[in-house]
Design an enzyme around this catalytic site. Structure first.
Site, mmCIF file in Angstrom:
data_model
loop_
_atom_site.group_PDB
_atom_site.id
_atom_site.type_symbol
_atom_site.label_atom_id
_atom_site.label_comp_id
_atom_site.label_asym_id
_atom_site.label_seq_id
_atom_site.Cartn_x
_atom_site.Cartn_y
_atom_site.Cartn_z
ATOM 1 N N HIS A 159 -23.535 5.508 45.713
ATOM 2 C CA HIS A 159 -23.214 4.157 46.178
ATOM 3 C C HIS A 159 -22.420 3.377 45.129
ATOM 4 O O HIS A 159 -21.424 2.723 45.428
ATOM 5 C CB HIS A 159 -24.500 3.409 46.527
ATOM 6 C CG HIS A 159 -24.272 2.063 47.151
ATOM 7 N ND1 HIS A 159 -24.507 1.805 48.479
ATOM 8 C CD2 HIS A 159 -23.791 0.905 46.624
ATOM 9 C CE1 HIS A 159 -24.187 0.557 48.746
ATOM 10 N NE2 HIS A 159 -23.756 -0.025 47.642
ATOM 11 N N GLU B 179 -18.233 2.584 45.569
ATOM 12 C CA GLU B 179 -17.778 1.201 45.642
ATOM 13 C C GLU B 179 -16.698 0.920 44.598
ATOM 14 O O GLU B 179 -15.676 0.287 44.887
ATOM 15 C CB GLU B 179 -18.999 0.292 45.429
ATOM 16 C CG GLU B 179 -18.813 -1.115 45.888
ATOM 17 C CD GLU B 179 -18.394 -1.210 47.331
ATOM 18 O OE1 GLU B 179 -18.931 -0.466 48.185
ATOM 19 O OE2 GLU B 179 -17.498 -2.024 47.625
ATOM 20 N N LYS C 69 -13.354 2.922 45.375
ATOM 21 C CA LYS C 69 -12.668 2.293 46.507
ATOM 22 C C LYS C 69 -11.883 1.072 46.032
ATOM 23 O O LYS C 69 -10.720 0.890 46.386
ATOM 24 C CB LYS C 69 -13.735 1.877 47.532
ATOM 25 C CG LYS C 69 -13.316 2.016 48.954
ATOM 26 C CD LYS C 69 -14.498 1.887 49.917
ATOM 27 C CE LYS C 69 -15.468 0.796 49.556
ATOM 28 N NZ LYS C 69 -16.521 0.589 50.587
ATOM 29 N N ASN C 70 -12.522 0.252 45.224
ATOM 30 C CA ASN C 70 -11.864 -0.948 44.706
ATOM 31 C C ASN C 70 -10.677 -0.597 43.820
ATOM 32 O O ASN C 70 -9.621 -1.228 43.907
ATOM 33 C CB ASN C 70 -12.851 -1.793 43.907
ATOM 34 C CG ASN C 70 -13.673 -2.706 44.799
ATOM 35 O OD1 ASN C 70 -13.158 -3.633 45.384
ATOM 36 N ND2 ASN C 70 -14.945 -2.414 44.916
HETATM 37 C C1 W6P Z 1 -9.570 -4.358 40.782
HETATM 38 C C2 W6P Z 1 -10.668 -5.190 41.395
HETATM 39 C C3 W6P Z 1 -11.840 -4.287 41.172
HETATM 40 C C4 W6P Z 1 -13.172 -4.455 41.498
HETATM 41 C C5 W6P Z 1 -14.075 -3.443 41.184
HETATM 42 C C6 W6P Z 1 -13.662 -2.277 40.578
HETATM 43 C C7 W6P Z 1 -12.321 -2.104 40.259
HETATM 44 C C8 W6P Z 1 -11.414 -3.114 40.552
HETATM 45 N N1 W6P Z 1 -10.059 -3.164 40.320
HETATM 46 O O1 W6P Z 1 -8.388 -4.684 40.708
#
Ligand code: W6P
Length: 381
Positions: A232, A236, A239-240
């Site tokens: 999980h 997450e 993906k971001n």
């Molecule tokens: C981004 C925004 C974010 C949130 C969480 C993890 C990686 C990233 N990269 O630009």
């Protein structure tokens, strides 16, 4: 018989924080009777602590139908477990109890999206002020952490002692004493990649590297953990990172910089660093990524309409709770206009991985100098 009296009574006891080590030991030589006697009390204690905190939430939030729905689920489950008070653990009682726990787990499956809904409806009805926002943030973090703990214990009991689930040989219930961290990351990447392809998105590569400081004969990193929790968290984050990279370079770029993943197992911490070149975020906007309030707002980005990547909901704040649950952490650190690094720190040893649990502390809600923690504390072994 009044539920409120029981809540008052059970909230006087502290929740018992268990470690991954003790969970594994119990999976090896514990029995269902012990588990029954522990859980029928422990669940009531943990739920009572959370129920007390609801009294300090903005009443307009609590009055939302979705919130009330969740509240009624908890009341039902509370009563069902309470019904086992003073019941002798014979074979039929034990079978019944295990069945009850399995039902509770199913019943509460949609609690997170339902509370997200409640927050959204509340916000639409009457925009909350800063104090209300921080109270709700405080409560949601704690309520969801409580839920992670309760579901872990419940699921563990049903896996060890129920008959509907097949037993995997290596695992001790939900705990895997030898999680291959890189393999979980590759799995999570594969799923993220699949979602991106579905949405006609390009997918940057990942570049993974691991070091085992504890055992120099190998760079393979394994750990004691709950694989689904690790999955999980990294899903997450990947993906971001992938999304940020694609948005930064556009949908039709010739190539994309890879997302870099570094796994290091030290003596105390196991750290996973995930670095993207997705353009970063200004520091002032970093903390809102973990706010339940901002995460519920409709996403105005280029991907509206591609619902499977957009509308991430509570993914990031919940991922951080999973990391914190066994005394780890998740932090984001960004270089504006360059990229972002996520650091997931987990305890490298199962003895140090003890549950972090919210405990109700009235002084948190009043202007007082009275000290006292509102989370369980970890004692050094
Ligand atoms: C981004 C925004 C974010 C949130 C969480 C993890 C990686 C990233 N990269 O630009």
């Amino acid at each position: 018989f009044k539920l409120a009296n029981h809540i008052e009574y059970y909230s006087k006891f502290q929740p018992t924080s268990v470690t991954l080590k003790s969970l594994i030991d119990f999976a090896r030589d514990g029995d269902i009777k012990q588990s029954y006697k522990f859980l029928r009390v422990e669940l009531l204690i943990r739920w009572s602590h959370m129920r007390k905190e609801i009294d300090y939430l903005p009443s307009k939030l609590v009055e939302m139908p979705s919130f009330q729905l969740v509240n009624s689920l908890y009341e039902q489950s509370y009563s069902e477990v309470l019904a086992f008070k003073d019941v002798e653990p014979n074979a039929s009682t034990l079978r019944n109890f295990t069945e009850t726990l399995a039902n509770i787990r199913r019943r509460h499956a949609e609690v997170v999206p339902t509370l997200a809904q409640a927050y959204m409806e509340f916000e639409k009805l009457s925009s909350s002020d800063m104090i209300e926002k921080s109270r709700i943030q405080y409560f949601y973090d704690r309520f969801f952490m409580n839920r992670i703990g309760v579901r872990t214990l419940i699921y563990q009991h049903t896996l060890l002692f129920g008959d509907e689930f097949p037993q995997n040989s290596q695992q001790a219930g939900i705990i895997d004493p030898m999680v291959d961290v890189a393999a979980v990351i590759h799995d999570a990447y594969a799923t993220a990649k699949f979602l991106f392809v579905q949405a006609s998105y390009p997918v940057p590569e990942i570049d993974l590297c691991s070091h085992n400081v504890q055992d120099h004969s190998t760079n393979r990193v394994t750990m004691v953990y709950i694989p689904s929790h690790l999955y999980h968290i990294v899903f997450e984050l990947l993906k971001n990172s992938l999304r940020a990279t694609v948005e930064r370079y556009g949908l039709n770029a010739k190539s994309y910089p890879p997302v870099k993943v570094l796994i290091v197992k030290g003596h105390e911490d196991l750290t996973i660093q995930i670095t993207d070149s997705g353009g970063g975020i200004p520091r002032s906007k970093l903390s809102r990524l973990f706010h339940y309030m901002y995460s519920t707002a409709p996403k105005p980005s280029i991907e509206s309409g591609k619902s499977c990547i957009a509308g991430l909901g509570y993914g990031l704040p919940i991922a951080r709770l999973y990391a914190k649950y066994f005394q780890g952490n998740l932090i984001l650190s960004s270089v504006e206009d360059l990229g972002t690094s996520a650091y997931v720190s987990l305890k490298a040893t199962a003895e140090n991985a003890s549950e972090l649990l919210p405990i109700f502390n009235k002084s948190r809600y009043s202007y007082t100098t009275e000290k006292g923690s509102d989370w369980t504390v970890q004692y050094k072994s």
